[in-house]
Scaffold this active site. Structure first.
Site, PDB file in Angstrom:
ATOM      1  CG  PHE A   1      15.658   2.617   2.367  1.00 22.43           C
ATOM      2  CD1 PHE A   1      15.643   0.733   2.367  1.00 22.43           C
ATOM      3  CD2 PHE A   1      14.937   2.922   2.955  1.00 22.43           C
ATOM      4  CE1 PHE A   1      14.801  -0.206   3.755  1.00 22.43           C
ATOM      5  CE2 PHE A   1      13.760   2.011   3.997  1.00 22.43           C
ATOM      6  CZ  PHE A   1      14.306   1.011   4.093  1.00 22.43           C
TER       7      PHE A   1
ATOM      8  NE  ARG B   1      17.508  -6.923  14.006  1.00 25.10           N
ATOM      9  CZ  ARG B   1      17.775  -6.295  12.863  1.00 25.10           C
ATOM     10  NH1 ARG B   1      17.162  -5.973  10.940  1.00 25.10           N
ATOM     11  NH2 ARG B   1      18.024  -4.873  12.567  1.00 25.10           N
TER      12      ARG B   1
ATOM     13  CB  ILE C   1      19.518  -6.077   8.289  1.00 26.66           C
ATOM     14  CG1 ILE C   1      20.409  -6.889   7.835  1.00 26.66           C
ATOM     15  CG2 ILE C   1      18.500  -6.846   8.286  1.00 26.66           C
ATOM     16  CD1 ILE C   1      20.367  -8.738   9.014  1.00 26.66           C
ATOM     17  CB  SER C   2      15.688  -1.465   7.362  1.00 27.36           C
ATOM     18  OG  SER C   2      16.200  -1.121   5.822  1.00 27.36           O
ATOM     19  CD  GLN C   3      14.793   1.772  13.279  1.00 24.21           C
ATOM     20  OE1 GLN C   3      13.971   2.309  12.241  1.00 24.21           O
ATOM     21  NE2 GLN C   3      14.800   2.496  14.209  1.00 24.21           N
TER      22      GLN C   3
END
Ligand code: SAH
Length: 238
Positions: free
Chosen positions: A225, A56, A82-84
């Protein structure tokens, strides 16, 4: 010993070099997987393995690398994130992939989720509206040797990508005001569409299966989001 002092000790030693540094990142990933994903109920072993493997920290700018495995979304520039890790894992789990599938992702962003999808399915088409983000995602995926499995397409993903349809899985990484009809149309029978739907501040993450041509929907929880743009997104993202 507390793991963070172990990382510091290893990364300070010049003799240990690149291999030790890689081991430090791997240790952070495995801590992320155990504490943020497995402990909170992510059960799909293939998703857990992919998230232990894909770096990541390689998908963010150098100054953000240190925070790449923390329990929150990460900025990737141009107002995008970038999402959790937990949200990424929950969405991937809801796609229920076994390996041979073809998947469409809407919102390539950094390319992180596309890299995970490349580990979970055999073919990935990912669409990005912002050409600069698409170009850097392409470079990162190439560096990781994943370009054979993934095509990055610049365009409005709210319309899907009909020339490769139908898809066994479609995953939308931006908030939609409604389920984009073209995406459901491009879903194979038995396929899964995972999409956050709601208003700008709060959406429900939906898993929609196509059963006998009809949508069968299940709510997976609430989320927030960045907005989907394009024909079936919001006209104005301010
Ligand atoms: N999955 C990404 C994060 C996505 S952030 C990752 O792993 O890094 C959401 C992305 O969706 C942004 O990059 C934004 O530019 C893109 N986006 C928004 N609307 C879109 C549309 N209609 N078509 C394609 N991409 C879109």
């Amino acid at each position: 010993m507390n793991p963070s002092s172990l990382w510091k000790r290893r990364s300070n030693g010049s003799a240990s070099g690149a291999a030790a540094l890689a081991a430090d990142w791997a240790a952070r990933r495995s801590e992320m997987v155990e504490q943020q994903l497995r402990a909170r109920g992510i059960r799909d072993e293939r998703v857990l393995a992919a998230m232990s493997e894909i770096p990541r920290h390689e998908f963010v700018s150098p100054e953000r690398k240190e925070r790449a495995y923390e329990d929150h979304p990460l900025s990737i520039g141009r107002g995008q994130t970038i999402s959790q890790p937990y949200m990424v894992a929950a969405m991937l789990q809801a796609l229920d992939l076994r390996g041979p599938e073809k998947v469409l992702e809407v919102g390539t962003g950094s390319g992180y989720q596309a890299a995970l999808l490349a580990r979970l399915a055999s073919r990935v088409v990912t669409m990005e509206a912002a050409p600069l983000l698409a170009a850097s995602a392409r470079e990162r995926l190439a560096r990781l040797g994943l370009t054979d499995h993934v095509s990055v397409i610049v365009g409005d993903g709210s319309l899907g990508y009909p020339s490769e349809a139908p898809y066994d899985g479609i995953i939308v990484a931006a908030a939609a005001p409604e389920v984009p009809p073209c995406l459901f149309e491009q879903l194979a029978e038995g396929g899964r569409l995972v999409v956050p739907v709601g208003d700008r501040d709060c959406q429900e993450l939906l898993q929609i299966r196509r059963i006998n041509g009809q949508p069968v929907s299940r709510g997976l929880g609430y989320c927030r989001f960045v907005p989907l743009v394009g024909k079936y997104g919001w006209a104005d993202t301010s």
